[in-house]
Scaffold this motif. Structure first.
Motif, PDB file in Angstrom:
ATOM      1  N   GLU A  81      -7.431   6.427  12.462  1.00  0.00           N
ATOM      2  CA  GLU A  81      -8.061   5.747  11.332  1.00  0.00           C
ATOM      3  C   GLU A  81      -8.778   6.724  10.402  1.00  0.00           C
ATOM      4  O   GLU A  81      -8.951   6.448   9.223  1.00  0.00           O
ATOM      5  CB  GLU A  81      -9.025   4.664  11.817  1.00  0.00           C
ATOM      6  N   HIS A  82      -9.180   7.865  10.926  1.00  0.00           N
ATOM      7  CA  HIS A  82      -9.833   8.890  10.097  1.00  0.00           C
ATOM      8  C   HIS A  82      -8.846   9.912   9.552  1.00  0.00           C
ATOM      9  O   HIS A  82      -9.252  10.929   8.980  1.00  0.00           O
ATOM     10  CB  HIS A  82     -10.953   9.577  10.889  1.00  0.00           C
ATOM     11  N   GLY A  83      -7.544   9.669   9.725  1.00  0.00           N
ATOM     12  CA  GLY A  83      -6.527  10.522   9.106  1.00  0.00           C
ATOM     13  C   GLY A  83      -6.088  11.735   9.891  1.00  0.00           C
ATOM     14  O   GLY A  83      -5.488  12.640   9.326  1.00  0.00           O
ATOM     15  N   LYS A  84      -6.360  11.764  11.202  1.00  0.00           N
ATOM     16  CA  LYS A  84      -5.919  12.906  12.003  1.00  0.00           C
ATOM     17  C   LYS A  84      -4.395  13.001  11.924  1.00  0.00           C
ATOM     18  O   LYS A  84      -3.676  12.044  12.174  1.00  0.00           O
ATOM     19  CB  LYS A  84      -6.355  12.734  13.460  1.00  0.00           C
ATOM     20  N   SER A  85      -3.905  14.170  11.587  1.00  0.00           N
ATOM     21  CA  SER A  85      -2.479  14.329  11.300  1.00  0.00           C
ATOM     22  C   SER A  85      -1.627  14.657  12.518  1.00  0.00           C
ATOM     23  O   SER A  85      -0.407  14.771  12.387  1.00  0.00           O
ATOM     24  CB  SER A  85      -2.285  15.416  10.240  1.00  0.00           C
ATOM     25  N   MET A  97       0.847  -1.175   0.000  1.00  0.00           N
ATOM     26  CA  MET A  97       0.000   0.000   0.000  1.00  0.00           C
ATOM     27  C   MET A  97       0.889   1.232   0.000  1.00  0.00           C
ATOM     28  O   MET A  97       1.795   1.339   0.805  1.00  0.00           O
ATOM     29  CB  MET A  97      -0.897  -0.015   1.245  1.00  0.00           C
ATOM     30  N   LEU A  98       0.629   2.131  -0.903  1.00  0.00           N
ATOM     31  CA  LEU A  98       1.365   3.379  -0.975  1.00  0.00           C
ATOM     32  C   LEU A  98       0.780   4.343   0.056  1.00  0.00           C
ATOM     33  O   LEU A  98      -0.435   4.555   0.101  1.00  0.00           O
ATOM     34  CB  LEU A  98       1.251   3.972  -2.376  1.00  0.00           C
ATOM     35  N   VAL A  99       1.648   4.885   0.907  1.00  0.00           N
ATOM     36  CA  VAL A  99       1.211   5.790   1.973  1.00  0.00           C
ATOM     37  C   VAL A  99       1.767   7.169   1.693  1.00  0.00           C
ATOM     38  O   VAL A  99       2.980   7.373   1.713  1.00  0.00           O
ATOM     39  CB  VAL A  99       1.686   5.288   3.356  1.00  0.00           C
ATOM     40  N   ARG A 100       0.869   8.106   1.445  1.00  0.00           N
ATOM     41  CA  ARG A 100       1.288   9.480   1.133  1.00  0.00           C
ATOM     42  C   ARG A 100       0.682  10.508   2.073  1.00  0.00           C
ATOM     43  O   ARG A 100       0.982  11.680   1.960  1.00  0.00           O
ATOM     44  CB  ARG A 100       0.889   9.827  -0.294  1.00  0.00           C
ATOM     45  N   SER A 101      -0.177  10.056   2.977  1.00  0.00           N
ATOM     46  CA  SER A 101      -0.862  11.011   3.846  1.00  0.00           C
ATOM     47  C   SER A 101      -1.311  10.314   5.124  1.00  0.00           C
ATOM     48  O   SER A 101      -1.360   9.079   5.180  1.00  0.00           O
ATOM     49  CB  SER A 101      -2.085  11.580   3.124  1.00  0.00           C
ATOM     50  N   PRO A 102      -1.676  11.103   6.142  1.00  0.00           N
ATOM     51  CA  PRO A 102      -2.244  10.498   7.354  1.00  0.00           C
ATOM     52  C   PRO A 102      -3.507   9.688   7.058  1.00  0.00           C
ATOM     53  O   PRO A 102      -3.762   8.669   7.694  1.00  0.00           O
ATOM     54  CB  PRO A 102      -2.565  11.700   8.246  1.00  0.00           C
ATOM     55  N   THR A 103      -4.258  10.090   6.058  1.00  0.00           N
ATOM     56  CA  THR A 103      -5.463   9.351   5.686  1.00  0.00           C
ATOM     57  C   THR A 103      -5.100   7.969   5.151  1.00  0.00           C
ATOM     58  O   THR A 103      -5.745   6.972   5.496  1.00  0.00           O
ATOM     59  CB  THR A 103      -6.283  10.137   4.634  1.00  0.00           C
ATOM     60  N   ASP A 104      -4.038   7.891   4.332  1.00  0.00           N
ATOM     61  CA  ASP A 104      -3.578   6.599   3.814  1.00  0.00           C
ATOM     62  C   ASP A 104      -3.113   5.699   4.959  1.00  0.00           C
ATOM     63  O   ASP A 104      -3.400   4.508   4.984  1.00  0.00           O
ATOM     64  CB  ASP A 104      -2.424   6.775   2.829  1.00  0.00           C
ATOM     65  N   LEU A 105      -2.372   6.274   5.898  1.00  0.00           N
ATOM     66  CA  LEU A 105      -1.883   5.500   7.037  1.00  0.00           C
ATOM     67  C   LEU A 105      -3.059   5.001   7.879  1.00  0.00           C
ATOM     68  O   LEU A 105      -3.088   3.839   8.292  1.00  0.00           O
ATOM     69  CB  LEU A 105      -0.935   6.341   7.887  1.00  0.00           C
ATOM     70  N   GLY A 106      -4.038   5.864   8.113  1.00  0.00           N
ATOM     71  CA  GLY A 106      -5.228   5.454   8.864  1.00  0.00           C
ATOM     72  C   GLY A 106      -5.976   4.329   8.175  1.00  0.00           C
ATOM     73  O   GLY A 106      -6.448   3.391   8.817  1.00  0.00           O
ATOM     74  N   ALA A 107      -6.051   4.394   6.844  1.00  0.00           N
ATOM     75  CA  ALA A 107      -6.729   3.338   6.087  1.00  0.00           C
ATOM     76  C   ALA A 107      -5.972   2.017   6.222  1.00  0.00           C
ATOM     77  O   ALA A 107      -6.591   0.950   6.341  1.00  0.00           O
ATOM     78  CB  ALA A 107      -6.846   3.735   4.613  1.00  0.00           C
ATOM     79  N   ALA A 108      -4.639   2.063   6.227  1.00  0.00           N
ATOM     80  CA  ALA A 108      -3.843   0.841   6.385  1.00  0.00           C
ATOM     81  C   ALA A 108      -4.062   0.229   7.763  1.00  0.00           C
ATOM     82  O   ALA A 108      -4.175  -0.988   7.899  1.00  0.00           O
ATOM     83  CB  ALA A 108      -2.364   1.149   6.166  1.00  0.00           C
ATOM     84  N   ILE A 109      -4.126   1.069   8.775  1.00  0.00           N
ATOM     85  CA  ILE A 109      -4.369   0.585  10.139  1.00  0.00           C
ATOM     86  C   ILE A 109      -5.760  -0.023  10.241  1.00  0.00           C
ATOM     87  O   ILE A 109      -5.941  -1.121  10.770  1.00  0.00           O
ATOM     88  CB  ILE A 109      -4.155   1.715  11.165  1.00  0.00           C
ATOM     89  N   ARG A 110      -6.754   0.665   9.703  1.00  0.00           N
ATOM     90  CA  ARG A 110      -8.132   0.153   9.735  1.00  0.00           C
ATOM     91  C   ARG A 110      -8.234  -1.176   8.988  1.00  0.00           C
ATOM     92  O   ARG A 110      -8.848  -2.135   9.463  1.00  0.00           O
ATOM     93  CB  ARG A 110      -9.089   1.180   9.127  1.00  0.00           C
ATOM     94  N   ASP A 111      -7.586  -1.266   7.815  1.00  0.00           N
ATOM     95  CA  ASP A 111      -7.616  -2.499   7.033  1.00  0.00           C
ATOM     96  C   ASP A 111      -6.957  -3.651   7.799  1.00  0.00           C
ATOM     97  O   ASP A 111      -7.499  -4.753   7.860  1.00  0.00           O
ATOM     98  CB  ASP A 111      -6.905  -2.280   5.696  1.00  0.00           C
ATOM     99  N   GLY A 112      -5.803  -3.387   8.402  1.00  0.00           N
ATOM    100  CA  GLY A 112      -5.118  -4.422   9.178  1.00  0.00           C
ATOM    101  C   GLY A 112      -5.946  -4.893  10.363  1.00  0.00           C
ATOM    102  O   GLY A 112      -6.011  -6.085  10.664  1.00  0.00           O
TER     103      GLY A 112
END
Length: 98
Positions: free
Chosen positions: A42-46, A1-16
């Motif tokens: 998980e909602h991308g709070k930076s 998964m390409l992570v470019r933002s806090p939202t991407d990171l939150g999505a990876a955590i939620r998916d895991g």
């Protein structure tokens, strides 16, 4: 998964978390964070504390791979470790740079 933002990171955590069948409360208890904090991440709070983010990633068995930055950092699954095996982020930050 390409992570470019806090939202991407939150999505990876939620998916895991969802792949393991855990609720936010389950993961929060395992990682020693509050469910509220986890919801925000998980909602991308930076403004999430990076040490806690790494702790959550560790409990999900996800590591951040920065080996090839030409395509951006990537998250890849790994075997979950015990807390004893997880490096202390404060120790890493305090290490003198060579």
């Amino acid at each position: 998964m390409l992570v470019r933002s806090p939202t991407d990171l939150g999505a990876a955590i939620r998916d895991g978390r969802k792949r393991r069948g855990w609720t936010q409360d389950d993961l929060a208890k395992r990682a020693g964070v509050t469910a509220r904090w986890l919801r925000d991440v998980e909602h991308g709070k930076s403004t999430a504390e990076i040490g806690l983010v790494f702790r959550v990633l560790s409990h999900l068995g996800i590591e951040l791979d920065l080996a090839d930055l030409s395509n951006g950092p990537r998250l890849k699954p790994r075997a979950p470790s015990n807390d004893e095996d997880f490096p202390d982020i404060d120790d890493i930050v305090r290490e003198p740079k060579s």
